[in-house]
Write an enzyme that holds these catalytic residues in place. Structure first.
Site, short mmCIF file in Angstrom:
data_model
loop_
_atom_site.label_atom_id
_atom_site.label_comp_id
_atom_site.label_asym_id
_atom_site.label_seq_id
_atom_site.Cartn_x
_atom_site.Cartn_y
_atom_site.Cartn_z
CB SER A 1 41.52 43.18 43.84
OG SER A 1 42.42 42.12 43.66
CG HIS B 1 43.70 42.39 38.82
ND1 HIS B 1 45.00 43.21 39.39
CD2 HIS B 1 43.26 41.63 39.98
CE1 HIS B 1 44.90 42.60 41.01
NE2 HIS B 1 43.81 42.09 41.10
CG HIS C 1 47.59 38.25 42.49
ND1 HIS C 1 46.99 38.79 41.55
CD2 HIS C 1 47.49 39.27 43.45
CE1 HIS C 1 46.34 39.75 41.71
NE2 HIS C 1 46.58 40.11 42.91
CE1 TYR D 1 45.23 34.76 42.19
CE2 TYR D 1 46.01 35.98 44.13
CZ TYR D 1 45.23 35.70 42.89
OH TYR D 1 44.67 37.01 42.78
CD GLU D 2 47.19 36.46 38.33
OE1 GLU D 2 46.95 36.44 37.22
OE2 GLU D 2 47.57 37.28 39.31
CB ALA E 1 41.38 44.60 47.44
CG MET F 1 45.71 36.42 48.50
SD MET F 1 44.68 35.55 47.56
CE MET F 1 43.43 35.38 48.69
CB SER F 2 49.23 41.55 45.81
OG SER F 2 48.55 42.68 46.45
CG ASN G 1 37.15 40.99 52.72
OD1 ASN G 1 38.06 41.27 52.11
ND2 ASN G 1 37.61 39.77 53.73
CG HIS H 1 37.62 37.99 43.28
ND1 HIS H 1 38.56 38.67 43.62
CD2 HIS H 1 37.44 38.27 41.78
CE1 HIS H 1 39.23 39.25 42.72
NE2 HIS H 1 38.71 39.11 41.66
N1 HPA Z 1 42.15 37.63 52.72
C1 HPA Z 1 43.05 37.85 51.73
N2 HPA Z 1 43.27 38.49 50.57
C2 HPA Z 1 42.12 39.20 50.49
C3 HPA Z 1 41.26 39.31 51.43
C4 HPA Z 1 40.95 38.39 52.44
O1 HPA Z 1 40.32 38.49 53.30
N3 HPA Z 1 40.24 40.54 50.93
C5 HPA Z 1 41.15 40.93 49.81
N4 HPA Z 1 42.13 40.42 49.60
#
Ligand code: HPA
Length: 285
Positions: free
Chosen positions: A33, A64, A86, A88-89, A116, A217-218, A241, A255
């Protein structure tokens, strides 16, 4: 589109890619990401949108792009995925990891996975890079393993070893290159969740407690399928973050924040990957 695949489908996608490019890369890179600008730096690039490749899953998330690039970086032939899909998609785990099987079929033996991620380790700051030393397959522990289902022994063993998912030699190389280029590089354990919800503060405290340093998430499904096929894997997280562990704290995960941090992370990640690829080019026989 089928949600499970076998060698016939991997071969068909690989044959399509071979017909579209004269490059024969042995190194694959997946850009996570907000990290996809690196792909713009590839020389002599052949660009193939995912939609055009048989069975390839199309990217649906902002940040993406959804293109495969074959070309040269630091003189090294590379296959770069500009964006990934991913779970979740709505894709199955086999669809999420289909591109890794295709890379393997194409002769890619070294896979660099980037993502990310949220920082769990209190020492991490947004904008840090983290070398993945190991992962926790939280989604797999609850049944979402990409290797679930019949095993084709021609692709890999039924019960693959996962004691060294992230190749020790590649990790040493990444640390050396980061040191030489003065790029700060944290190290830690990545934990893969299914998403798409970000974590609650209680989730975050739990994830820290079980030994994770960064959450995303990947990556985990792709790393598993790569190891199943005996590929060497290097994983790098861009900390976009820092996770919020206290209930009622100010601030929220979004996001947009992830994509914004990606812009800060891209120059560092680009320099590090260029340095690593230059070393890999030097090690070529
Ligand atoms: N949590 C889950 N997935 C993420 C995060 C997060 O804080 N930041 C970027 N991808």
């Amino acid at each position: 589109m089928p949600d499970t695949f076998g060698r016939a489908e991997f071969e068909k996608a690989a044959a399509y890619i071979r017909a579209r490019s004269a490059h024969r890369p042995t190194v694959g890179v997946v850009l996570g990401s907000g990290l996809n600008p690196l792909a713009e730096e590839i020389a002599q690039a052949d660009v193939i949108p995912y939609e055009e490749i048989p069975y390839f899953p199309a990217a649906t998330v902002e940040g993406h792009v959804g293109r495969l690039l074959l070309g040269l970086l630091q003189g090294m032939p590379v296959l770069v995925m500009q964006g990934r899909v991913h779970y979740y998609e709505g894709y199955s785990m086999q669809q999420v990891t289909f591109p890794v099987r295709v890379m393997r079929t194409l002769g890619v033996h070294t896979l660099i996975l980037t993502n990310a991620a949220g920082g769990l380790n209190p020492a991490f700051r947004a904008g840090d890079l983290m070398l993945i030393t190991d992962h926790i397959n939280l989604m797999g522990m609850t049944g979402l393993n990409p290797l679930r289902g019949p095993n084709d022994p021609a692709l890999g063993p039924r019960f693959p070893d996962m004691s060294k998912v992230y190749d020790p030699g590649l990790r040493r190389l990444a640390l050396r290159v980061a040191g030489e280029l003065n790029i700060p590089l944290q190290q830690g354990v990545y934990i893969g969740l299914a998403g798409p919800t970000f974590e609650t503060p209680a989730d975050i405290r739990f994830l820290r407690l079980i030994g994770a340093d960064a959450v995303g998430m990947s990556t985990v499904p792709e790393a598993i399928v790569a190891r199943h096929g005996s590929m060497r894997v290097l994983g790098i997280s861009g900390i976009s973050n820092v996770a919020i562990a206290e209930a009622d704290a100010a601030g929220e995960a979004s996001h947009e924040e992830v994509l914004e941090a990606g812009r800060l992370l891209v120059p560092r990640l680009t320099a590090l990957l260029r340095g690593i690829l230059a070393e890999l080019a030097r090690q070529q026989p």
